[in-house]
Design a protein around this motif. Structure first.
Motif, mmCIF file in Angstrom:
data_model
loop_
_atom_site.group_PDB
_atom_site.id
_atom_site.type_symbol
_atom_site.label_atom_id
_atom_site.label_comp_id
_atom_site.label_asym_id
_atom_site.label_seq_id
_atom_site.Cartn_x
_atom_site.Cartn_y
_atom_site.Cartn_z
ATOM 1 N N THR A 1 0.841 -1.200 0.000
ATOM 2 C CA THR A 1 0.000 0.000 0.000
ATOM 3 C C THR A 1 0.875 1.249 0.000
ATOM 4 O O THR A 1 1.857 1.332 0.728
ATOM 5 C CB THR A 1 -0.913 0.012 1.230
ATOM 6 O OG1 THR A 1 -1.690 -1.194 1.238
ATOM 7 C CG2 THR A 1 -1.847 1.213 1.199
ATOM 8 N N ASP A 2 0.523 2.201 -0.821
ATOM 9 C CA ASP A 2 1.322 3.415 -0.991
ATOM 10 C C ASP A 2 0.398 4.624 -0.899
ATOM 11 O O ASP A 2 -0.718 4.583 -1.428
ATOM 12 C CB ASP A 2 2.025 3.364 -2.350
ATOM 13 C CG ASP A 2 3.102 4.420 -2.516
ATOM 14 O OD1 ASP A 2 3.914 4.580 -1.598
ATOM 15 O OD2 ASP A 2 3.109 5.077 -3.576
ATOM 16 N N PRO A 3 0.784 5.705 -0.214
ATOM 17 C CA PRO A 3 2.055 5.944 0.478
ATOM 18 C C PRO A 3 2.062 5.309 1.859
ATOM 19 O O PRO A 3 1.097 4.650 2.253
ATOM 20 C CB PRO A 3 2.109 7.468 0.564
ATOM 21 C CG PRO A 3 0.661 7.862 0.679
ATOM 22 C CD PRO A 3 -0.104 6.889 -0.186
ATOM 23 N N ILE A 4 3.166 5.542 2.597
ATOM 24 C CA ILE A 4 3.297 5.009 3.940
ATOM 25 C C ILE A 4 3.643 6.129 4.917
ATOM 26 O O ILE A 4 4.206 7.147 4.544
ATOM 27 C CB ILE A 4 4.382 3.916 4.034
ATOM 28 C CG1 ILE A 4 5.758 4.494 3.646
ATOM 29 C CG2 ILE A 4 4.020 2.719 3.175
ATOM 30 C CD1 ILE A 4 6.927 3.528 3.882
ATOM 31 N N THR A 5 3.286 5.915 6.179
ATOM 32 C CA THR A 5 3.738 6.771 7.271
ATOM 33 C C THR A 5 4.640 5.896 8.123
ATOM 34 O O THR A 5 4.158 5.076 8.907
ATOM 35 C CB THR A 5 2.555 7.304 8.103
ATOM 36 O OG1 THR A 5 1.641 7.985 7.232
ATOM 37 C CG2 THR A 5 3.036 8.254 9.182
ATOM 38 N N PRO A 6 5.962 5.999 7.955
ATOM 39 C CA PRO A 6 6.884 5.025 8.542
ATOM 40 C C PRO A 6 6.806 4.863 10.049
ATOM 41 O O PRO A 6 6.985 3.772 10.567
ATOM 42 C CB PRO A 6 8.259 5.548 8.111
ATOM 43 C CG PRO A 6 7.992 6.334 6.872
ATOM 44 C CD PRO A 6 6.658 6.977 7.112
ATOM 45 N N LYS A 7 6.552 5.967 10.763
ATOM 46 C CA LYS A 7 6.474 5.870 12.229
ATOM 47 C C LYS A 7 5.603 6.986 12.761
ATOM 48 O O LYS A 7 5.232 7.918 12.026
ATOM 49 C CB LYS A 7 7.871 5.913 12.855
ATOM 50 C CG LYS A 7 8.638 7.210 12.584
ATOM 51 C CD LYS A 7 9.901 7.314 13.436
ATOM 52 C CE LYS A 7 11.052 6.529 12.903
ATOM 53 N NZ LYS A 7 12.314 6.768 13.687
ATOM 54 N N THR A 8 5.262 6.920 14.021
ATOM 55 C CA THR A 8 4.405 7.910 14.652
ATOM 56 C C THR A 8 4.980 9.320 14.486
ATOM 57 O O THR A 8 6.147 9.562 14.794
ATOM 58 C CB THR A 8 4.249 7.609 16.155
ATOM 59 O OG1 THR A 8 3.671 6.311 16.295
ATOM 60 C CG2 THR A 8 3.361 8.639 16.829
ATOM 61 N N GLY A 9 4.176 10.210 13.940
ATOM 62 C CA GLY A 9 4.594 11.589 13.771
ATOM 63 C C GLY A 9 5.426 11.851 12.531
ATOM 64 O O GLY A 9 5.841 12.984 12.296
ATOM 65 N N ALA A 10 5.684 10.805 11.734
ATOM 66 C CA ALA A 10 6.540 10.959 10.553
ATOM 67 C C ALA A 10 5.787 11.584 9.391
ATOM 68 O O ALA A 10 4.554 11.577 9.340
ATOM 69 C CB ALA A 10 7.078 9.597 10.128
ATOM 70 N N SER A 11 6.561 12.092 8.453
ATOM 71 C CA SER A 11 5.991 12.551 7.194
ATOM 72 C C SER A 11 5.490 11.343 6.409
ATOM 73 O O SER A 11 6.071 10.258 6.469
ATOM 74 C CB SER A 11 7.054 13.277 6.364
ATOM 75 O OG SER A 11 7.633 14.335 7.079
ATOM 76 N N ILE B 1 5.282 9.406 3.075
ATOM 77 C CA ILE B 1 6.172 9.366 1.919
ATOM 78 C C ILE B 1 5.737 8.268 0.958
ATOM 79 O O ILE B 1 5.016 7.338 1.337
ATOM 80 C CB ILE B 1 7.640 9.102 2.339
ATOM 81 C CG1 ILE B 1 7.766 7.744 3.038
ATOM 82 C CG2 ILE B 1 8.149 10.225 3.227
ATOM 83 C CD1 ILE B 1 9.212 7.332 3.323
ATOM 84 N N SER B 2 6.158 8.390 -0.292
ATOM 85 C CA SER B 2 5.952 7.307 -1.240
ATOM 86 C C SER B 2 6.787 6.119 -0.789
ATOM 87 O O SER B 2 7.937 6.283 -0.353
ATOM 88 C CB SER B 2 6.384 7.737 -2.650
ATOM 89 O OG SER B 2 5.566 8.778 -3.123
ATOM 90 N N ARG B 3 6.237 4.927 -0.867
ATOM 91 C CA ARG B 3 6.947 3.733 -0.428
ATOM 92 C C ARG B 3 8.212 3.553 -1.270
ATOM 93 O O ARG B 3 8.131 3.404 -2.504
ATOM 94 C CB ARG B 3 6.050 2.509 -0.564
ATOM 95 C CG ARG B 3 6.685 1.216 -0.098
ATOM 96 C CD ARG B 3 5.769 0.037 -0.375
ATOM 97 N NE ARG B 3 4.593 0.025 0.460
ATOM 98 C CZ ARG B 3 4.497 -0.615 1.622
ATOM 99 N NH1 ARG B 3 5.537 -1.302 2.088
ATOM 100 N NH2 ARG B 3 3.379 -0.590 2.316
ATOM 101 N N PRO B 4 9.404 3.552 -0.663
ATOM 102 C CA PRO B 4 10.641 3.381 -1.441
ATOM 103 C C PRO B 4 10.766 1.941 -1.949
ATOM 104 O O PRO B 4 10.747 0.990 -1.165
ATOM 105 C CB PRO B 4 11.746 3.691 -0.426
ATOM 106 C CG PRO B 4 11.060 4.459 0.675
ATOM 107 C CD PRO B 4 9.680 3.876 0.745
ATOM 108 N N ASN B 5 10.882 1.781 -3.256
ATOM 109 C CA ASN B 5 10.989 0.462 -3.873
ATOM 110 C C ASN B 5 12.358 0.306 -4.507
ATOM 111 O O ASN B 5 12.603 0.774 -5.607
ATOM 112 C CB ASN B 5 9.890 0.271 -4.920
ATOM 113 C CG ASN B 5 9.921 -1.127 -5.539
ATOM 114 O OD1 ASN B 5 10.764 -1.952 -5.206
ATOM 115 N ND2 ASN B 5 9.000 -1.380 -6.447
ATOM 116 N N GLY B 6 13.272 -0.334 -3.792
ATOM 117 C CA GLY B 6 14.612 -0.567 -4.306
ATOM 118 C C GLY B 6 15.664 0.176 -3.507
ATOM 119 O O GLY B 6 15.368 1.119 -2.760
#
Length: 343
Positions: A83-93, A95-100
Motif C-alpha cells: 500500500t502506498d504511500p506510507i507513514t513510517p512511524k508515529t509523527g513521521a511525514s 512518503i511514497s513507499r521506497p521500492n529498491g
C-alpha cells in the motif's frame, strides 16, 4: 565520516528444477495494528533484503521483550511494495513507499530520523551518494541470470553473452545462438531503482540497452506473469532465491518457475542448493548493506545507541543468532571482522 571498509570477497550444471519449498508465511511491514514509535529504528528500500530484515525485526524485538526491556527502540522495516504511500512511524511525514536500494537511500536522505533511520541496500556506495551516508555491511550475496524451467535458454552464458543479449546485438537475439533451443530471447530487467538491476548491468559491462529489453518487473519475484515465458531472461539475487527455496515466501515473493543459471561455467548454487561461495566472486558477488546517516550512527543519543546495537560489529545482526538467520535466508556470512564495518 567513513569507517573500515567491508572486505572484498571472492561460482556444475544449472538447477533444473526448483528446490522443495515449505509454505512459511513471511511478515510484511510492521505487524497489523503496530505503529512504530517515534524513537524506533525504521527502514525501507531493497527488495532483496526485505524478508531478512523483517525476520530480524521480529527476532530482535522479541529478544528485547524477553529480556524485560520495554524502553529500547524497536526495529521495523517496510517492504519495497505494498500500500502506498506510507507513514513510517508515529509523527513521521507520509512518503511514497521506497521500492529498491536507490529509492530507499534517496528517501533516507530526503528525510530525517523522524521518518527513516536506515535504508536497505543491495548495492555498494556510488559516486552520487552523499558522503554523510555510511554503508554498514552485514552479508554476502551474488547475482546471476534466471530463466524458466524447461524453457529455451541454455545452462550457461558468458559475461560477453549477457552483454550481447542486453545490447540486443544483431545475430544474438535467439537462444539458438547460445546453444539453447530456437526462440527469440526476451530480456527483462527489474525496476529502475533496483540495486540488483544496477549491480547486474555493471557486472556484465554496462551495455547500452537495446530496444528488445523490457524494464519493470519487481526484482526477485519469479511469480510475475511476464516472466512465465520459455524465452525470458531475468537477473536474480542468488541469496534471495535460496531463501525462497527454503520456504521464506509470500504469494508474490516467490521464485515461481524461474531457475538459476551458470555464468562463465560456474554454478550459482552448490550441490546442496546453497549459494556457491565460488560464484560470489568479485564480478558477480556483492556485499549487502544497511545505510545510515553518519551523524546518527556516531551520536550518543538513544537512537544512535540503538543503531549500533542492531547493525554494528557487536550488534544483533552480527551476533551468532543473526548470522544463523542470514544463512537461513540464503546469504553468506561476512568474516567476523567485516560484519558491521562501514564504507
Amino acid at each position: 565520516m567513513r569507517h573500515t571498509a567491508a572486505k572484498a570477497f571472492a561460482a556444475a550444471a544449472m538447477t533444473a528444477a526448483a528446490l522443495a519449498t515449505v509454505a512459511v508465511p513471511a511478515m510484511a511491514d510492521p505487524a497489523t495494528g503496530v505503529t512504530p514509535a517515534a524513537q524506533d529504528i525504521v527502514g525501507a528500500g531493497s527488495d532483496t533484503t526485505q524478508a531478512l530484515l523483517n525476520q530480524f525485526s521480529t527476532d530482535y524485538n522479541a529478544s528485547l521483550t524477553a529480556a524485560g526491556n520495554t524502553t529500547s527502540p524497536r526495529l521495523y522495516s517496510w517492504d519495497a511494495t505494498g500500500t502506498d504511500p506510507i507513514t513510517p512511524k508515529t509523527g513521521a511525514s507520509t512518503i511514497s513507499r521506497p521500492n529498491g536500494s536507490g529509492a530507499g537511500i534517496s528517501a533516507l536522505n530526503a528525510n530525517t530520523s523522524a521518518t527513516l533511520d536506515f535504508a536497505r541496500s543491495s548495492r555498494t556506495r556510488q559516486g552520487t551518494d552523499p558522503s554523510s551516508d555510511l554503508f554498514v555491511a552485514f552479508a554476502k550475496d551474488a547475482v546471476t541470470w534466471s530463466a524458466k524451467s524447461g524453457g529455451h535458454a541454455p545452462a550457461n552464458l558468458t559475461t560477453q553473452d549477457l552483454n550481447d543479449i542486453y545490447s540486443c546485438k544483431a545475430g544474438k537475439t535467439n537462444w539458438s545462438a547460445f546453444g539453447g533451443t530456437a526462440g527469440t530471447i526476451k530480456p527483462y530487467l527489474p525496476q529502475l531503482s533496483s540495486g540488483t538491476r544496477s549491480f547486474f548491468l555493471g557486472a556484465i559491462g554496462n551495455p547500452t540497452l537495446g530496444a528488445c529489453v523490457v524494464s519493470g518487473p519487481e526484482e526477485n519475484e519469479g511469480t510475475n506473469a511476464l516472466l512465465d515465458d520459455i524465452d525470458v531472461i531475468f537477473p536474480y539475487s542468488v541469496g534471495h532465491w535460496v531463501g525462497q527455496a527454503n520456504g521464506h515466501t509470500t504469494a508474490t515473493d516467490n521464485k515461481g518457475n524461474l531457475t538459476l543459471r551458470n555464468i562463465n561455467g560456474v554454478a550459482p548454487l552448490t550441490a546442496t542448493g546453497t549459494l556457491n561461495a565460488a560464484f560470489a566472486n568479485p564480478t558477480y558477488g556483492r556485499v549487502l548493506y544497511n545505510v545510515v546517516r553518519d551523524t546518527e550512527w556516531t551520536a550518543t543519543t538513544v537512537q544512535g545507541t540503538a543503531l549500533r546495537a542492531i547493525f554494528g560489529p557487536t550488534g544483533y545482526i552480527c551476533s551468532t543468532t543473526g548470522r544463523t538467520t542470514i544463512s537461513s535466508y540464503g546469504y553468506l556470512n561476512l568474516a567476523a571482522a567485516s560484519c558491521g564495518s562501514t564504507i
